[in-house]
Design a protein around this motif. Structure first.
Motif, PDB file in Angstrom:
ATOM      1  N   LEU A  82      55.335  34.233  56.297  1.00 62.21           N
ATOM      2  CA  LEU A  82      56.023  34.887  55.182  1.00 62.21           C
ATOM      3  C   LEU A  82      57.176  34.026  54.673  1.00 62.21           C
ATOM      4  N   ARG A  83      57.882  33.374  55.572  1.00 60.79           N
ATOM      5  CA  ARG A  83      58.982  32.504  55.148  1.00 60.79           C
ATOM      6  C   ARG A  83      58.473  31.294  54.365  1.00 60.79           C
ATOM      7  N   ALA A  84      57.235  30.919  54.589  1.00 61.56           N
ATOM      8  CA  ALA A  84      56.666  29.767  53.886  1.00 61.56           C
ATOM      9  C   ALA A  84      56.234  30.108  52.464  1.00 61.56           C
ATOM     10  N   LEU A  85      56.209  31.404  52.118  1.00 61.78           N
ATOM     11  CA  LEU A  85      55.836  31.796  50.762  1.00 61.78           C
ATOM     12  C   LEU A  85      56.928  31.382  49.775  1.00 61.78           C
ATOM     13  N   PRO A  86      56.561  31.082  48.533  1.00 63.66           N
ATOM     14  CA  PRO A  86      57.577  30.737  47.535  1.00 63.66           C
ATOM     15  C   PRO A  86      58.443  31.953  47.198  1.00 63.66           C
ATOM     16  N   PRO A  87      59.605  31.764  46.570  1.00 65.05           N
ATOM     17  CA  PRO A  87      60.461  32.893  46.185  1.00 65.05           C
ATOM     18  C   PRO A  87      59.676  33.943  45.395  1.00 65.05           C
ATOM     19  N   PHE A  88      59.993  35.202  45.622  1.00 59.85           N
ATOM     20  CA  PHE A  88      59.233  36.279  45.003  1.00 59.85           C
ATOM     21  C   PHE A  88      59.567  36.451  43.524  1.00 59.85           C
ATOM     22  N   GLY A  89      60.744  36.045  43.091  1.00 58.45           N
ATOM     23  CA  GLY A  89      61.113  36.130  41.680  1.00 58.45           C
ATOM     24  C   GLY A  89      61.427  37.543  41.232  1.00 58.45           C
ATOM     25  N   ASP A  90      61.731  37.688  39.950  1.00 53.39           N
ATOM     26  CA  ASP A  90      62.043  39.001  39.391  1.00 53.39           C
ATOM     27  C   ASP A  90      60.869  39.958  39.612  1.00 53.39           C
ATOM     28  N   PRO A  91      61.181  41.230  39.927  1.00 51.37           N
ATOM     29  CA  PRO A  91      62.502  41.872  39.939  1.00 51.37           C
ATOM     30  C   PRO A  91      63.225  41.798  41.290  1.00 51.37           C
ATOM     31  N   VAL A  92      62.715  41.005  42.229  1.00 52.96           N
ATOM     32  CA  VAL A  92      63.324  40.942  43.560  1.00 52.96           C
ATOM     33  C   VAL A  92      64.613  40.136  43.516  1.00 52.96           C
ATOM     34  N   SER A  93      65.684  40.725  44.030  1.00 48.91           N
ATOM     35  CA  SER A  93      66.973  40.038  44.111  1.00 48.91           C
ATOM     36  C   SER A  93      67.298  39.650  45.550  1.00 48.91           C
ATOM     37  N   HIS A  94      67.017  40.558  46.500  1.00 46.85           N
ATOM     38  CA  HIS A  94      67.300  40.316  47.907  1.00 46.85           C
ATOM     39  C   HIS A  94      66.103  40.710  48.767  1.00 46.85           C
ATOM     40  N   PRO A 108      51.878  40.123  40.260  1.00 51.41           N
ATOM     41  CA  PRO A 108      50.686  39.667  40.997  1.00 51.41           C
ATOM     42  C   PRO A 108      50.823  38.290  41.621  1.00 51.41           C
ATOM     43  N   ALA A 109      51.487  37.358  40.944  1.00 51.67           N
ATOM     44  CA  ALA A 109      51.611  35.999  41.475  1.00 51.67           C
ATOM     45  C   ALA A 109      52.367  35.975  42.790  1.00 51.67           C
ATOM     46  N   ALA A 110      53.276  36.915  42.980  1.00 49.66           N
ATOM     47  CA  ALA A 110      54.027  37.003  44.239  1.00 49.66           C
ATOM     48  C   ALA A 110      53.377  37.990  45.199  1.00 49.66           C
ATOM     49  N   ARG A 111      52.792  39.042  44.644  1.00 51.17           N
ATOM     50  CA  ARG A 111      52.228  40.101  45.486  1.00 51.17           C
ATOM     51  C   ARG A 111      50.969  39.654  46.224  1.00 51.17           C
ATOM     52  N   ASP A 112      50.083  38.952  45.551  1.00 52.21           N
ATOM     53  CA  ASP A 112      48.794  38.616  46.154  1.00 52.21           C
ATOM     54  C   ASP A 112      48.926  37.732  47.394  1.00 52.21           C
ATOM     55  N   PRO A 113      49.722  36.649  47.366  1.00 48.86           N
ATOM     56  CA  PRO A 113      49.897  35.863  48.598  1.00 48.86           C
ATOM     57  C   PRO A 113      50.548  36.673  49.723  1.00 48.86           C
ATOM     58  N   LEU A 114      51.497  37.543  49.352  1.00 47.90           N
ATOM     59  CA  LEU A 114      52.160  38.389  50.343  1.00 47.90           C
ATOM     60  C   LEU A 114      51.145  39.300  51.027  1.00 47.90           C
ATOM     61  N   LEU A 115      50.313  39.965  50.245  1.00 47.01           N
ATOM     62  CA  LEU A 115      49.327  40.877  50.809  1.00 47.01           C
ATOM     63  C   LEU A 115      48.305  40.132  51.652  1.00 47.01           C
ATOM     64  N   GLY A 116      47.989  38.895  51.251  1.00 45.56           N
ATOM     65  CA  GLY A 116      47.049  38.105  52.036  1.00 45.56           C
ATOM     66  C   GLY A 116      47.569  37.836  53.441  1.00 45.56           C
ATOM     67  N   VAL A 117      48.842  37.448  53.536  1.00 46.61           N
ATOM     68  CA  VAL A 117      49.446  37.197  54.845  1.00 46.61           C
ATOM     69  C   VAL A 117      49.506  38.489  55.655  1.00 46.61           C
TER      70      VAL A 117
END
Length: 219
Positions: free
Chosen positions: A49-61, A179-188
């Motif tokens: 999970l730490r190796a994933l790129p930044p999640f971007g908006d709307p995520v701030s923290h 989706p660009a951030a969600r899909d890799p997250l869900l895969g892991v």
């Protein structure tokens, strides 16, 4: 820019003590017992999970309970995950008033005192509240008053171990991510769930909510 919440910096520890503590932790998790293997699985998932790129908006923290609350989480796993489990109760991700404060999935401070789950350890920047954990453990207590009996056959798990917050402080779920951030997250997280189910020998996954129901079937 996203912020990542970790526990406050501790006082410096002499190198010899630090190395000794690390050796003890490695020994605990390398004993070959089920709890130790489960904890290693979680560590490996956290690294992915730490190796994933930044999640971007709307995520701030991004809050990582398995980082700053690793110690109480380990205590919980070593106490209640010693044997294979028939049933796995699956949630979505940590809530701001549950696992984010305690390091234990679906755990809520007031309810844990009544169910005998032990003491809650809360980060100094947080406060208690919410009722999701209260509802879950209230149901468990009704069906099985003895928590040791419940955990003899059951365990609790979140599909995703991360908590996401918007800049306003609003809680975000994985479904709120683009989706660009969600899909890799869900895969892991799908991979982590499949490994946890296999390791624990789970025969039935009970989804707590529609998201967990869908991901529990890995659909």
């Amino acid at each position: 820019m996203e912020g990542t919440v970790t526990e406050p910096v501790a006082e410096p520890v002499p190198v010899a003590e630090e190395e000794e503590e690390e050796d003890e932790e490695e020994d605990d998790e390398d004993e070959g017992d089920l709890a130790g293997r489960f904890l290693r699985l979680e560590r490996e998932q956290e690294a992915l999970l730490r190796a994933l790129p930044p999640f971007g908006d709307p995520v701030s923290h991004v809050y990582r309970p398995l980082d700053y609350a690793w110690e109480p989480h380990c205590d919980f796993v070593r106490r209640y995950c010693r044997t294979p489990k028939r049933v796995l109760f699956l949630g979505m991700n940590p809530g701001p008033f549950g696992m984010a404060q305690t390091g234990v999935r679906h755990r809520e401070g007031e309810t844990e005192a009544r169910t005998g789950l032990g003491q809650c350890v809360c980060p100094p920047w947080s406060h208690r509240g919410g009722n999701c954990g209260a509802r879950f453990w209230g149901l468990v207590r009704t069906l099985c008053p003895d928590p040791h009996l419940f955990f003899r056959h059951c365990f609790v798990y979140n599909h995703c171990p991360l908590l996401f917050l918007a800049a306003s402080g609003r809680n975000l779920t994985p479904t709120d991510l683009p989706p660009a951030a969600r899909d890799p997250l869900l895969g892991v997280c799908d991979g982590g769930l499949a490994r946890a189910v296999g390791l624990l020998g789970v025969g039935l996954v009970v989804g707590v909510g529609r998201f967990a129901e869908r991901r529990g079937g890995l659909r």
